[in-house]
Design an enzyme around this catalytic site. Structure first.
Site, PDB file in Angstrom:
ATOM      1  N   ASP A 236     -33.411  85.625 -24.145  1.00  0.00           N
ATOM      2  CA  ASP A 236     -32.292  85.462 -23.224  1.00  0.00           C
ATOM      3  C   ASP A 236     -32.816  85.161 -21.819  1.00  0.00           C
ATOM      4  O   ASP A 236     -33.491  86.000 -21.213  1.00  0.00           O
ATOM      5  CB  ASP A 236     -31.480  86.770 -23.230  1.00  0.00           C
TER       6      ASP A 236
ATOM      7  N   ASP B 254     -28.131  79.543 -22.984  1.00  0.00           N
ATOM      8  CA  ASP B 254     -29.334  80.218 -22.485  1.00  0.00           C
ATOM      9  C   ASP B 254     -29.843  81.359 -23.362  1.00  0.00           C
ATOM     10  O   ASP B 254     -30.652  82.155 -22.912  1.00  0.00           O
ATOM     11  CB  ASP B 254     -29.072  80.740 -21.068  1.00  0.00           C
ATOM     12  N   GLU B 255     -29.370  81.477 -24.601  1.00  0.00           N
ATOM     13  CA  GLU B 255     -29.899  82.548 -25.445  1.00  0.00           C
ATOM     14  C   GLU B 255     -29.909  82.145 -26.914  1.00  0.00           C
ATOM     15  O   GLU B 255     -29.133  81.298 -27.340  1.00  0.00           O
ATOM     16  CB  GLU B 255     -29.124  83.854 -25.246  1.00  0.00           C
TER      17      GLU B 255
END
Length: 426
Positions: free
Chosen positions: A18, A112-113
């Site tokens: 993350d 983003d993860e």
DNA sequence: TCTGGGGTCCTAGGACCC
DNA sequence: TCTGGGGTCCTAGGACCC
């Protein structure tokens, strides 16, 4: 949906990676003058909302989703920056490529993860802890961004571990330590426990995941509903069978536009819905998909929302038809409010019940006299119109046709690049 | 001072069918 | 005369996630 089964391994082989304060970290990467300083991406001290805050800003209580003026009050030295949205996509993709070097089993769950199943990679890269460390180092050196990693036996636990690892850390939960690790953590760290559930649980004296695990399932189900209650109890006991899998296809497509406070005139409603319908329908057409259920949401001044939906006899993907169905539903919703409602603050359209059908199939005649039906003369003309608009957009760019008139745009509205970041693949 | 935009899933009631 | 139970679909609202 294709699943990778790492079930033979009992070690902490699920990783959750993350990126930390992603948008804000990118801004600090691009502009060294912003490093070490409290910044907010999006919004301003006068209005709008903060999309992301740097850790220096978070230390003052600034959070994503917060109105700009609230953030400025909490942190007087806060620096508001406009987002570089194209860079976010590029850098995040670069990070995902690095993750893919460690295992093909990567499940990206947002820009983003991602989850990784590294059970098949340990013979190449060593134990999960070593993989996590190596991955973090590569992202830092090759992209320049901080990323936190949690490693555990299950997805949920790996996700909790990465939250605990933030900022810029690595936490590995060994199987023997799982319950001890979870026990003191606040329930809000669990996936699925938001502000409402957290408040209800606190009323019962349940504050930690350990408290939750010790609460009988029926009590939780009475409090939070069957599905949530049962799920939380299983998760708190670390009974989580979910495997890393590639993302399933989208089940709905939507778009929305905040309006400030506006009187809903026919011209305004038509223009905004036309714009939203165009965004949605062109995405559907680009993927050869269509949907039968149209849902609109009208947010009133005062933030209360009402929704209306209609399920059609055939799937649609034409801009004009979607606009007209949405228009009918929006006026129905507005008419049903009491007369004190004179202003609206947001309009949204969503299309669900998606089918995968070729454009050819959509043109099959159904009831030719109905202009909403794809097979009617009108329907065919509309498809032809959409096709030429799609072609123009392909050649001249997304804004070439169908944009919202400037007079109806609200200053501070989200730029299209930001919208595209949040879009899921259909 | 006034609150973005993209989604997923669950619940509860009613219609309808067998 | 009065009536069961299960399954599916639809609608409205809401919690939650990033």
């Amino acid at each position: 949906m294709f699943e990778y089964d790492g079930g033979v391994s009992s070690g902490p082989t699920i990783l959750h990676a993350d990126l930390d304060a992603f948008y804000a970290s990118v801004e600090q990467l691009l502009d060294p003058a912003l490093r070490g300083r409290p910044i907010a991406v999006g919004g301003s001290a006068r209005g709008g909302v903060v999309l992301a805050a740097s850790y220096e800003a978070k230390a003052h209580g600034v959070q994503g989703g917060m109105p700009g003026w609230t953030a400025a009050r909490l942190c007087p030295t806060l620096i508001f920056v406009r987002g570089h949205f194209e860079q976010y996509q590029r850098l995040a993709d670069q990070v995902m490529d690095i993750l893919g070097d460690f295992t093909p089993a990567v499940q990206r769950i947002s820009i983003d993860e991602a989850f990784l199943d590294v059970s098949g990679s340990t013979h190449l890269f060593g134990p999960p802890a070593a993989i996590g460390a190596r991955l973090r180092r590569r992202v830092r050196e090759e992209v320049g961004l901080p990323i936190s990693v949690g490693a555990a036996r299950t997805k949920h636990l790996a996700k909790v571990a990465s939250q605990v690892a933030k900022p810029d850390g690595l936490v590995v939960v060994e199987p023997g330590d799982e319950l001890r690790f979870l026990d003191p953590l606040p329930v809000g760290l669990m996936w699925g426990v938001g502000p409402v559930a957290e408040r209800k649980l606190a009323n019962l004296g349940i504050h930690t995941i350990g408290d939750l695990a010790r609460t009988p399932t029926p009590a939780l189900e009475r409090l939070l509903g069957h599905a949530v209650g049962a799920k939380l109890n299983a998760l708190a006991l670390n009974d989580d069978p979910r495997r890393v899998a590639t993302s399933p296809r989208a089940r709905s497509v939507g778009a929305q536009s905040a309006l400030g406070r506006r009187r809903p005139t026919p011209e305004l409603v038509r223009a905004v819905l036309g714009h939203l319908a165009e965004r949605i329908a062109s995405r559907l057409r680009a993927k050869g998909r269509a949907g039968r259920t149209v849902t609109v949401r009208v947010r009133l001044a005062g933030m209360r929302s009402v929704t209306r939906s209609a399920t059609l006899s055939a799937p649609i993907a034409t801009t004009l038809t979607l606009t007209e169905v949405a228009e009918r539903l929006v006026w129905q919703a507005i008419r049903e409010q009491d007369e004190s409602v004179v202003e609206i603050s947001l309009l949204a359209i969503s299309v669900s019940n998606l089918t995968t059908q070729s454009v050819i199939q959509l043109e099959l005649p159904l009831e030719p006299e109905d202009p909403h039906r794809p097979g009617s003369a009108t329907g065919v003309a509309r498809l032809a119109l959409d096709s030429s608009m799609d072609a123009a957009r392909g050649r001249f760019g997304r804004d070439a046709v169908g944009y919202l008139p400037a007079t109806l745009r609200r200053s501070g509205g989200a730029p299209d690049e930001f919208r595209e970041l949040a879009e899921r693949d259909l």
